[in-house]
Design a protein around this motif. Structure first.
Motif, PDB file in Angstrom:
ATOM      1  N   PHE A 152     -49.058 -46.168 -50.357  1.00 59.60           N
ATOM      2  CA  PHE A 152     -47.863 -44.981 -50.375  1.00 59.60           C
ATOM      3  C   PHE A 152     -47.265 -45.081 -49.568  1.00 59.60           C
ATOM      4  N   PRO A 153     -45.598 -44.803 -49.448  1.00 59.75           N
ATOM      5  CA  PRO A 153     -44.913 -44.673 -48.508  1.00 59.75           C
ATOM      6  C   PRO A 153     -45.066 -43.224 -47.863  1.00 59.75           C
ATOM      7  N   CYS A 154     -45.429 -42.691 -46.305  1.00 60.19           N
ATOM      8  CA  CYS A 154     -45.820 -42.014 -46.031  1.00 60.19           C
ATOM      9  C   CYS A 154     -45.211 -41.147 -44.951  1.00 60.19           C
ATOM     10  N   THR A 155     -44.579 -39.809 -44.799  1.00 62.04           N
ATOM     11  CA  THR A 155     -43.619 -39.477 -43.877  1.00 62.04           C
ATOM     12  C   THR A 155     -45.305 -39.185 -42.612  1.00 62.04           C
ATOM     13  N   LEU A 156     -45.116 -39.778 -41.767  1.00 61.88           N
ATOM     14  CA  LEU A 156     -45.926 -38.309 -40.933  1.00 61.88           C
ATOM     15  C   LEU A 156     -44.956 -37.022 -40.210  1.00 61.88           C
ATOM     16  N   TYR A 157     -45.506 -36.256 -40.128  1.00 63.49           N
ATOM     17  CA  TYR A 157     -45.042 -35.108 -39.111  1.00 63.49           C
ATOM     18  C   TYR A 157     -45.813 -34.410 -37.916  1.00 63.49           C
ATOM     19  N   GLY A 158     -45.511 -34.303 -37.451  1.00 69.16           N
ATOM     20  CA  GLY A 158     -46.629 -33.345 -36.335  1.00 69.16           C
ATOM     21  C   GLY A 158     -46.600 -31.452 -36.473  1.00 69.16           C
ATOM     22  N   PRO A 159     -47.272 -30.826 -36.089  1.00 70.81           N
ATOM     23  CA  PRO A 159     -47.470 -29.687 -36.202  1.00 70.81           C
ATOM     24  C   PRO A 159     -47.041 -28.210 -35.932  1.00 70.81           C
ATOM     25  N   THR A 160     -45.501 -28.381 -35.507  1.00 65.83           N
ATOM     26  CA  THR A 160     -45.058 -27.890 -35.157  1.00 65.83           C
ATOM     27  C   THR A 160     -44.220 -26.791 -35.513  1.00 65.83           C
ATOM     28  N   CYS A 161     -44.074 -27.695 -37.398  1.00 62.68           N
ATOM     29  CA  CYS A 161     -42.619 -26.760 -38.057  1.00 62.68           C
ATOM     30  C   CYS A 161     -41.280 -27.322 -37.655  1.00 62.68           C
ATOM     31  N   ASP A 162     -41.320 -28.559 -36.813  1.00 64.44           N
ATOM     32  CA  ASP A 162     -40.178 -27.762 -36.925  1.00 64.44           C
ATOM     33  C   ASP A 162     -39.216 -29.309 -37.168  1.00 64.44           C
ATOM     34  N   ALA A 163     -37.742 -29.275 -37.825  1.00 62.09           N
ATOM     35  CA  ALA A 163     -38.117 -30.520 -38.626  1.00 62.09           C
ATOM     36  C   ALA A 163     -37.555 -31.924 -38.059  1.00 62.09           C
ATOM     37  N   PHE A 164     -37.372 -31.535 -36.497  1.00 63.17           N
ATOM     38  CA  PHE A 164     -37.330 -32.844 -35.497  1.00 63.17           C
ATOM     39  C   PHE A 164     -39.128 -33.684 -35.399  1.00 63.17           C
ATOM     40  N   ASP A 165     -40.169 -32.330 -36.019  1.00 70.63           N
ATOM     41  CA  ASP A 165     -41.281 -33.383 -35.458  1.00 70.63           C
ATOM     42  C   ASP A 165     -42.449 -34.327 -36.409  1.00 70.63           C
ATOM     43  N   ARG A 166     -41.326 -35.498 -36.002  1.00 75.81           N
ATOM     44  CA  ARG A 166     -41.817 -36.634 -37.265  1.00 75.81           C
ATOM     45  C   ARG A 166     -42.140 -37.776 -36.225  1.00 75.81           C
TER      46      ARG A 166
END
Ligand SMILES: Cc1ncc(COP(=O)(O)O)c(C=O)c1O
Length: 242
Positions: A152-166
Motif C-alpha cells: 500500500f502507499p504509505c507515509t512514514l512519520y516520526g514521533p514528535t507530532c510536528d507536521a515536518f516530522d516525516r
C-alpha cells in the motif's frame, strides 16, 4: 604554507563537480602564488558515495579526479593532495531499527487504501538527513507473512507530532503492518545520530556496537546473540538482516 580546500556536497551526484572544483582551485592557486604565498596543499574534501548502490560511482569519481589532477596539478608541481571522506567510510556500518508506534488508515476516492505509520524515530532524531537525500529510503520490514503481502502507499512519520516530522516527502510501498512491528533502515552510519536533536523531549537514538562472533571473542564486545538478550524482541530477526 597555504591550503585550498573545497567540498562538493555530501553524497555528490555528479562526478564532474570535482573537475570543476579542481579547475577553480587551480585558478585560486595561481592567485595565491602571485600574491606571494607558498601554495602547497589541495584538499578535495568529501562527497564520495557510502554504498555500492549509489547513483554516482566512486570509481567514476576517482577517474574524473585523477584526470583533473593530471591536467591542473601534475606531478612535479610539489602540491600535496588530500581528501576527507566521511560518508564513504561510515554510511554502510550502521543499521537503524525502529518500530511502529501508531498507525492510521484512510480510504481514498476509488476505494484505494493508504496507510500512515508513525515511527519512534523521525526527522528530528536520526533521520534528519533523509529529506535531503535524492531517493526516498524504503525500510526492510521485519515481519513474516504467509504469502507475498499486498503493498500500500504509505507515509512514514516520526514521533514528535510536528507536521515536518516525516521520513520522506514521497509515499513508499509497504505491506499492512501493526503497532509494535519493526522496520530496518540499513546504511545509516553517516549524518544520523550526529544530526539528532531532543526536540519535543524525545531522547537521542541508542547506538549499540556489534560484531560477529569471531571478532567479539577477541575484543570482549557483545556478540550478536548476546546483544539480542539486551534488546526487545524480535531482535533475533532484526540481526538476521545485519
Ligand atoms: C570539511 C568537511 N570535510 C569532509 C566532510 C565529509 O564529507 P562526506 O561525508 O560527504 O564525505 C565534511 C562533512 O560535512 C566536511 O564538512
Amino acid at each position: 604554507m597555504a591550503t585550498i580546500s573545497f567540498h562538493v556536497g555530501s553524497d555528490c551526484q555528479t562526478s564532474q563537480s570535482y573537475r570543476q572544483a579542481i579547475a577553480d582551485c587551480h585558478s585560486v592557486f595561481e592567485m595565491g602564488r602571485r600574491a606571494g604565498h607558498h601554495m602547497s596543499l589541495l584538499d578535495l574534501g568529501g562527497g564520495f558515495p557510502g554504498t555500492e548502490g549509489s547513483k554516482a560511482k566512486f570509481e567514476e569519481m576517482a577517474r574524473v579526479i585523477n584526470a583533473a589532477l593530471a591536467e591542473y596539478f601534475p606531478e612535479g608541481t610539489g602540491v600535496k593532495v588530500i581528501a576527507e571522506p566521511g560518508r564513504f567510510y561510515m554510511e554502510s556500518v550502521c543499521t537503524t531499527a525502529v518500530n511502529i508506534i501508531a498507525k492510521k488508515a484512510t480510504l481514498e476516492s476509488g476505494g484505494h487504501r493508504k496507510l500512515a505509520y508513525y515511527l519512534n524515530e523521525g526527522y528530528y532524531g536520526a533521520f534528519r538527513i533523509f529529506l535531503r537525500e535524492p531517493v526516498s529510503r524504503i525500510p526492510i520490514v521485519v515481519k513474516e507473512f504467509p504469502s507475498e503481502p499486498r503493498l500500500f502507499p504509505c507515509t512514514l512519520y516520526g514521533p514528535t507530532c510536528d507536521a515536518f516530522d516525516r521520513i520522506s516527502l514521497k509515499e513508499v510501498q509497504l505491506p499492512e503492518l501493526d503497532v509494535g512491528d519493526w522496520l530496518l533502515f540499513p546504511n545509516t552510519g553517516a549524518y544520523k545520530s550526529s544530526m539528532s536533536s531532543t526536540f519535543n523531549g524525545f531522547p537521542i537514538i541508542t547506538v549499540y556496537d556489534v560484531m560477529g562472533p569471531q571478532l567479539s571473542l577477541c575484543q570482549g564486545f557483545p556478540d550478536l546473540p548476546g546483544l539480542c538478550h539486551r534488546l526487545a524482541p524480535p531482535s533475533e530477526r532484526i540481526f538476521q538482516h545485519l
